[in-house]
Design an enzyme around this catalytic site. Sequence first.
Site, PDB file in Angstrom:
ATOM      1  N   LEU A   1      -3.626 -26.118   2.545  1.00  0.00           N
ATOM      2  CA  LEU A   1      -3.500 -27.336   3.273  1.00  0.00           C
ATOM      3  C   LEU A   1      -5.015 -27.996   2.811  1.00  0.00           C
ATOM      4  O   LEU A   1      -4.836 -29.136   2.719  1.00  0.00           O
ATOM      5  CB  LEU A   1      -3.736 -27.113   4.876  1.00  0.00           C
ATOM      6  CG  LEU A   1      -3.665 -28.038   5.900  1.00  0.00           C
ATOM      7  CD1 LEU A   1      -2.502 -29.145   5.825  1.00  0.00           C
ATOM      8  CD2 LEU A   1      -4.005 -27.718   7.138  1.00  0.00           C
TER       9      LEU A   1
ATOM     10  N   ASP B   1       0.239  -7.626   1.548  1.00  0.00           N
ATOM     11  CA  ASP B   1       0.669  -6.402   1.609  1.00  0.00           C
ATOM     12  C   ASP B   1       2.040  -6.131   1.737  1.00  0.00           C
ATOM     13  O   ASP B   1       2.665  -5.401   2.580  1.00  0.00           O
ATOM     14  CB  ASP B   1       0.063  -5.473   2.844  1.00  0.00           C
ATOM     15  CG  ASP B   1       0.233  -4.137   2.842  1.00  0.00           C
ATOM     16  OD1 ASP B   1       0.311  -3.597   1.626  1.00  0.00           O
ATOM     17  OD2 ASP B   1      -0.119  -3.388   3.809  1.00  0.00           O
TER      18      ASP B   1
ATOM     19  N   GLY C   1       3.368   6.768   8.080  1.00  0.00           N
ATOM     20  CA  GLY C   1       4.532   6.850   7.628  1.00  0.00           C
ATOM     21  C   GLY C   1       5.543   5.856   8.000  1.00  0.00           C
ATOM     22  O   GLY C   1       6.518   5.532   7.360  1.00  0.00           O
ATOM     23  N   ASN C   2       5.233   5.101   8.864  1.00  0.00           N
ATOM     24  CA  ASN C   2       5.960   4.060   9.684  1.00  0.00           C
ATOM     25  C   ASN C   2       5.688   2.988   8.670  1.00  0.00           C
ATOM     26  O   ASN C   2       6.318   1.739   8.707  1.00  0.00           O
ATOM     27  CB  ASN C   2       5.455   3.599  11.185  1.00  0.00           C
ATOM     28  CG  ASN C   2       6.252   4.360  12.148  1.00  0.00           C
ATOM     29  OD1 ASN C   2       5.695   5.148  12.579  1.00  0.00           O
ATOM     30  ND2 ASN C   2       7.636   3.972  12.063  1.00  0.00           N
ATOM     31  N   SER C   3       4.604   2.852   7.891  1.00  0.00           N
ATOM     32  CA  SER C   3       4.157   1.546   7.037  1.00  0.00           C
ATOM     33  C   SER C   3       5.392   1.144   6.275  1.00  0.00           C
ATOM     34  O   SER C   3       5.915   2.002   5.535  1.00  0.00           O
ATOM     35  CB  SER C   3       3.264   1.825   6.103  1.00  0.00           C
ATOM     36  OG  SER C   3       1.887   1.846   6.604  1.00  0.00           O
TER      37      SER C   3
ATOM     38  N   HIS D   1       0.817  -1.278  -0.027  1.00  0.00           N
ATOM     39  CA  HIS D   1       0.030  -0.161   0.014  1.00  0.00           C
ATOM     40  C   HIS D   1       0.881   1.536  -0.073  1.00  0.00           C
ATOM     41  O   HIS D   1       0.307   2.474  -0.181  1.00  0.00           O
ATOM     42  CB  HIS D   1      -0.917   0.019   1.118  1.00  0.00           C
ATOM     43  CG  HIS D   1      -0.331   0.391   2.523  1.00  0.00           C
ATOM     44  ND1 HIS D   1      -0.189  -0.632   3.371  1.00  0.00           N
ATOM     45  CD2 HIS D   1      -0.125   1.509   3.170  1.00  0.00           C
ATOM     46  CE1 HIS D   1       0.281  -0.279   4.585  1.00  0.00           C
ATOM     47  NE2 HIS D   1       0.585   1.118   4.482  1.00  0.00           N
TER      48      HIS D   1
END
Length: 462
Positions: free
Chosen positions: A276, A147, A219-221, A117
């Site tokens: 599975l 992601d 902003g930490n993403s 993202h």
Amino acid sequence: MKRLSSLFLVSLLSGATTLGAYKLFIEKGNSRDGLVTLAPNYGTRTVGMGAENIDFTAAADNAVHTVVHVKNVSVRTVYDPIREFFYGSRGGIQQEQVGTGSGVIISQDGYIVTNNHVIKDASELEVTLNNKKVYKAKLIGTDAKMDLALLKIDADEKLPFATFADSDQVKVGEWVLAVGNPYNLTSTVTAGIVSAKARNLDTNGIQSFIQTDAAVNPGNSGGALVNTKGELVGINTMISSPTGSYAGYSFAIPSNITRKIIEDIMEFGNVQRGVLGAVGNELNGTTAKQLGLKQTEGYYITNVIENSGAAKAGIKKGDIIVKLDNQKITSYSELNGYINTKRPNDKVNVTIIRDGSTKIVPVTLIKNDLMNTEFRGMELENINAGDKKRFNIESGVKIKDITNERLLPYKDELIGSVILRIDNANATDIETVSKILGNKDDREGASVQLITKNGQVLRFII
């Protein structure tokens, strides 16, 4: 940045943009495929210490040099109906948008992992290192479901890079640091503890987050979650917040899942998903009582998908999965998190409880694309990338064949159509549909929403 609301109001932490493919270096000490570097103590347990005995400075110093600032530029077309009406202007106005996030260098020659993202829809990508050097970046590959995205820069020097810890060995209560660029504040480090593991936020993709109370903000993403040795244990991805800013908890994709996905992108050009093929519900005191079971922990099988590895190995409805290899299983997120580190044709020893007896069943995982299931006289299969592009959808299951007598008159129209929702639940893939069906009585009606081959959306009860 998007805000998602379910039981949690989950905010994705950064801007948006996109990228495309390469080959990673092989270095001594890397993982089995030589694509990422593992910590020297990979697979061993770290002994915890009290806060007063821990020095975070070494871990922070190691991590900040491996975390980068990611800037994405995208262009969108804005239409002005008034301008069109008065001046006949058509085509809209091109507007440039800028988003920012973080990334983690994983090789000395410039491969960087971040969130999908963060880079979605980007026309241009720019990476700023901790030493302020700026480089253009190109996209190697993405996995929207988990992601994650892989970028590459051509630096004029060997770069510091993160080593991968074994996220399965991370303990609740263990100290961790979140490193990133919140609000464009570069090289920011916050500390906290691991609050929970295998956290399921019902995001239709990632089902096994590491939860921490280290402060994480927009902003930490794509930034790093590291242990006290500075080793990578996760990629910061989401926060749980009513405002879009940090409000107590944040979530990271475990390093083991991250490692497997980027290795797949490098080796195969796409993600190889092993499945599975057994779906059901996690047990607790209430469900165990309803089912008349003494066992209150584990994953209770309600449906086994035809032709899956689980079906071929003899796993049955009513079995309770309590362990995968040496990993204890008490929830779907734990099961899903472990399977997401595996590939098709990998073998997994599944420990089950059946009629009060414990047995170990070896299961060979199959490729997700090969699975199919039957629903009310409709044979279903997973959609592929071509289907997604053709119908402009992110997920769904395609009708492969019709055997229901009531639907036979519409067979030609239905075959090739894609089911989007069943009973107001997204029909994400065959596993999701099988889980929905496992909780329904065959005599119950089911509401189906689908998109036909000509793009018409229909709803009906079957």
